[in-house]
Write an enzyme that holds these catalytic residues in place. Structure first.
Site, PDB file in Angstrom:
ATOM      1  N   ARG A  91       0.677  -1.118  -0.164  1.00  0.00           N
ATOM      2  CA  ARG A  91       0.056   0.123  -0.053  1.00  0.00           C
ATOM      3  C   ARG A  91       1.000   1.293  -0.071  1.00  0.00           C
ATOM      4  O   ARG A  91       1.888   1.275   0.610  1.00  0.00           O
ATOM      5  CB  ARG A  91      -0.871  -0.051   1.168  1.00  0.00           C
ATOM      6  CG  ARG A  91      -2.126  -0.782   1.329  1.00  0.00           C
ATOM      7  CD  ARG A  91      -3.009  -0.551  -0.003  1.00  0.00           C
ATOM      8  NE  ARG A  91      -4.141  -1.464  -0.063  1.00  0.00           N
ATOM      9  CZ  ARG A  91      -4.338  -2.398  -0.872  1.00  0.00           C
ATOM     10  NH1 ARG A  91      -3.166  -2.668  -1.668  1.00  0.00           N
ATOM     11  NH2 ARG A  91      -5.484  -3.297  -0.780  1.00  0.00           N
TER      12      ARG A  91
ATOM     13  N   HIS B 292      -0.512   0.576 -10.081  1.00  0.00           N
ATOM     14  CA  HIS B 292      -1.311  -0.165  -8.970  1.00  0.00           C
ATOM     15  C   HIS B 292      -2.160  -1.479  -9.829  1.00  0.00           C
ATOM     16  O   HIS B 292      -3.066  -1.603  -9.891  1.00  0.00           O
ATOM     17  CB  HIS B 292      -2.375   0.515  -8.330  1.00  0.00           C
ATOM     18  CG  HIS B 292      -2.933  -0.074  -7.164  1.00  0.00           C
ATOM     19  ND1 HIS B 292      -3.087   0.492  -5.924  1.00  0.00           N
ATOM     20  CD2 HIS B 292      -3.029  -1.596  -6.813  1.00  0.00           C
ATOM     21  CE1 HIS B 292      -3.468  -0.634  -4.911  1.00  0.00           C
ATOM     22  NE2 HIS B 292      -3.458  -1.563  -5.623  1.00  0.00           N
TER      23      HIS B 292
ATOM     24  N   GLU C 253      -2.398   8.555  -4.388  1.00  0.00           N
ATOM     25  CA  GLU C 253      -2.851   7.528  -5.497  1.00  0.00           C
ATOM     26  C   GLU C 253      -4.199   7.707  -5.807  1.00  0.00           C
ATOM     27  O   GLU C 253      -5.097   7.783  -4.910  1.00  0.00           O
ATOM     28  CB  GLU C 253      -2.617   6.222  -4.898  1.00  0.00           C
ATOM     29  CG  GLU C 253      -2.679   5.355  -6.040  1.00  0.00           C
ATOM     30  CD  GLU C 253      -2.475   3.639  -5.494  1.00  0.00           C
ATOM     31  OE1 GLU C 253      -3.395   2.806  -5.792  1.00  0.00           O
ATOM     32  OE2 GLU C 253      -1.465   3.306  -4.912  1.00  0.00           O
TER      33      GLU C 253
END
Length: 309
Positions: free
Chosen positions: A224, A269, A250
């Protein structure tokens, strides 16, 4: 036992309980009707296209809800939205192969300088420079769980030494505890962050950790974004390299300095959602729905509801 489920794909009906009613919701605009009867909700594995995540916002409109099923391993972002009486399950194990493959690809791309050669090809430049290697490297996996094991399985054939680190030590498995992280960092070449985001892991890798790494070490984050301190990475100014599939913030804003930071390679991602993931996810959902309809224990329960099964 019957019930209404709202999931991303139609269930494979072969062997499915006849009493199970399945509606399909693949993300985007949430259904307007029938939500009051939904007892099992699988959050679609698709990104939100708007500021409000329709996939999660819809949970508050399901008064009969018993189970929320995620297909991601991480669940910290959903936990505050799930009522106490509702059971929450995650997708642990579904992303192991995809994430491990991407992790290996990021390491190899960084060690063999593939971004440089992509630019050189675009510019029609033939140039040769000495390259790093993955062989004989010491690779630390921080967050050694099911994905960490899958990463290790792919690293070992490349003649690497793997150092395992988790939140707590597991001596019988050769796993170091988080308290040993600082003592181990000076002797590793590559660090792979694959931890979930918790209060304990937020900012886990920051200025103090970067300072302990040798020059030209590589940090790979496939866990993460907020596990790694973005400002601390930028302050390294290329002394320590990074390959990031997750970032903080993000999505990464167009003008963010990470895009052009020296020694930083970014992918958006995408580690978990490869072609291998979707068939495994559908098979998992078929089994999970069958267990639920039969009143059997569910897999991957991360928090049992007060009134859950």
């Amino acid at each position: 036992m019957g019930g209404r489920a709202l999931v991303q794909w139609e269930q494979n009906r072969e062997g499915a309980p006849a009493s199970l009613t399945v509606d399909v919701y693949a993300g985007g605009r949430a259904p307007e009707a029938g939500l009051d009867e939904v007892a099992f909700y699988q959050v679609p594995y698709t990104p939100s296209s708007q500021g409000v995540d329709e996939r999660l916002d819809v949970i508050s409109r399901m008064p009969s809800l018993e189970v929320v099923q995620l297909l991601s391993a991480g669940y910290e972002h959903v936990l505050p939205l799930v009522p106490d009486h509702v059971t929450l399950c995650n997708g642990r194990g579904l992303h192991d192969a995809s994430t491990a493959e991407h992790t290996l690809a990021l390491i190899l791309a960084a060690q063999r300088d593939l971004p440089r050669w992509a630019v050189a090809q675009r510019d029609h430049r033939w140039e040769s420079v000495p390259l790093r290697s993955l062989a004989d490297s010491r690779v630390m996996i921080v967050g050694y769980g099911s994905i960490g094991r899958a990463v290790e399985q792919r690293l070992l054939p490349f003649e690497t030494e793997v150092v395992r680190v988790a939140g707590r030590a597991r001596p019988d498995e050769g796993v170091h505890g988080a308290g040993e992280l600082h003592a181990l960092l000076p002797d590793v070449d590559v660090v792979v962050l694959v931890t979930p985001l918790t209060e304990a892991t937020r900012g886990l890798f920051g200025a103090a950790e970067f300072a302990l790494l040798r020059d030209d070490a590589l940090v790979v984050n496939v866990g993460r974004g907020p596990v790694l301190d973005t400002r601390a990475l930028l302050a390294e100014n290329g002394r320590v390299r990074a390959a990031l599939d997750v970032t903080d913030p993000e999505p990464l804003p167009v003008e963010h300095p990470l895009w052009d930071a020296p020694g930083v390679f970014v992918t958006p991602h995408v580690a978990g959602g490869s072609a291998a993931f979707y068939p495994r996810a559908r098979t998992f959902m078929d089994a999970q729905l069958s267990h639920w309809a039969a009143g059997e224990p569910l897999a991957n329960v991360v928090r049992a509801g007060d009134g859950g099964r």
